[in-house]
Scaffold this motif. Structure first.
Motif, PDB file in Angstrom:
ATOM      1  N   SER A   1       0.825  -1.206   0.000  1.00 46.06           N
ATOM      2  CA  SER A   1       0.000   0.000   0.000  1.00 46.06           C
ATOM      3  C   SER A   1       0.861   1.260   0.000  1.00 46.06           C
ATOM      4  CB  SER A   1      -0.918   0.000   1.225  1.00 46.06           C
ATOM      5  OG  SER A   1      -1.671   1.175   1.284  1.00 46.06           O
TER       6      SER A   1
ATOM      7  N   GLU B   1       2.644   2.019  -3.359  1.00 47.11           N
ATOM      8  CA  GLU B   1       1.787   2.507  -4.436  1.00 47.11           C
ATOM      9  C   GLU B   1       1.560   4.022  -4.377  1.00 47.11           C
ATOM     10  OE1 GLU B   1      -1.659   0.110  -3.807  1.00 47.11           O
ATOM     11  OE2 GLU B   1      -0.881  -1.541  -5.009  1.00 47.11           O
ATOM     12  N   LYS B   2       2.021   4.652  -3.323  1.00 51.30           N
ATOM     13  CA  LYS B   2       1.804   6.092  -3.156  1.00 51.30           C
ATOM     14  C   LYS B   2       2.807   6.903  -3.966  1.00 51.30           C
ATOM     15  CE  LYS B   2      -1.375   5.089  -0.230  1.00 51.30           C
ATOM     16  NZ  LYS B   2      -2.622   4.710  -0.823  1.00 51.30           N
ATOM     17  N   SER B   3       2.571   8.189  -4.028  1.00 49.32           N
ATOM     18  CA  SER B   3       3.444   9.112  -4.763  1.00 49.32           C
ATOM     19  C   SER B   3       4.873   9.027  -4.251  1.00 49.32           C
ATOM     20  CB  SER B   3       2.921  10.536  -4.577  1.00 49.32           C
ATOM     21  OG  SER B   3       3.929  11.478  -4.847  1.00 49.32           O
TER      22      SER B   3
ATOM     23  N   ALA C   1      -7.202  12.166  -6.801  1.00 48.20           N
ATOM     24  CA  ALA C   1      -7.227  10.751  -6.420  1.00 48.20           C
ATOM     25  C   ALA C   1      -7.700  10.591  -4.975  1.00 48.20           C
ATOM     26  CB  ALA C   1      -5.844  10.122  -6.602  1.00 48.20           C
TER      27      ALA C   1
ATOM     28  N   ASP D   1      -7.229   5.064  -7.524  1.00 46.92           N
ATOM     29  CA  ASP D   1      -5.791   4.859  -7.549  1.00 46.92           C
ATOM     30  C   ASP D   1      -5.225   5.507  -8.809  1.00 46.92           C
ATOM     31  OD1 ASP D   1      -5.814   3.373  -5.208  1.00 46.92           O
ATOM     32  OD2 ASP D   1      -6.161   1.495  -6.273  1.00 46.92           O
ATOM     33  N   THR D   2      -3.967   5.860  -8.745  1.00 50.12           N
ATOM     34  CA  THR D   2      -3.318   6.475  -9.889  1.00 50.12           C
ATOM     35  C   THR D   2      -1.923   5.903 -10.052  1.00 50.12           C
ATOM     36  OG1 THR D   2      -2.808   8.576 -10.940  1.00 50.12           O
ATOM     37  CG2 THR D   2      -2.458   8.455  -8.580  1.00 50.12           C
ATOM     38  N   GLN D   3      -1.385   6.009 -11.236  1.00 47.77           N
ATOM     39  CA  GLN D   3      -0.013   5.591 -11.496  1.00 47.77           C
ATOM     40  C   GLN D   3       0.880   6.803 -11.308  1.00 47.77           C
ATOM     41  OE1 GLN D   3      -0.662   2.286 -11.365  1.00 47.77           O
ATOM     42  NE2 GLN D   3       0.931   2.056 -12.861  1.00 47.77           N
ATOM     43  N   TRP D   4       1.888   6.676 -10.473  1.00 49.17           N
ATOM     44  CA  TRP D   4       2.783   7.796 -10.176  1.00 49.17           C
ATOM     45  C   TRP D   4       4.048   7.703 -10.991  1.00 49.17           C
ATOM     46  CZ3 TRP D   4       0.738  11.721  -7.799  1.00 49.17           C
ATOM     47  CH2 TRP D   4      -0.374  11.504  -6.978  1.00 49.17           C
TER      48      TRP D   4
END
Length: 69
Positions: free
Chosen positions: A7, A10-12, A57, A63-66
């Protein structure tokens, strides 16, 4: 892999870097200086390229792709 680690990963990347910096320096500061430092770090996040994407988001719950920028 640990679900918490997944988790977090997956963050920025920029937000994670700022969070790690905050944790790293917090133990060497008093509470007032530490809070001021966290405010400055938080403000820094609002100058990034992905600011709008991250806010959208968060509030819209997707969710987003960073990308590292």
């Amino acid at each position: 892999m640990n679900s918490l680690a997944v988790s977090i990963a997956e963050k920025s990347p920029v937000a994670l870097e700022v969070a790690k910096e905050s944790i790293r320096v917090a133990s060497r500061m008093g509470i007032d200086v530490g809070i001021d430092n966290e405010v400055e770090l938080f403000i820094r996040l609002f100058t990034t390229v992905g600011k709008d994407k991250g806010i959208d988001a968060f509030f819209e719950g997707f969710d987003t792709q960073w990308k590292r920028r």
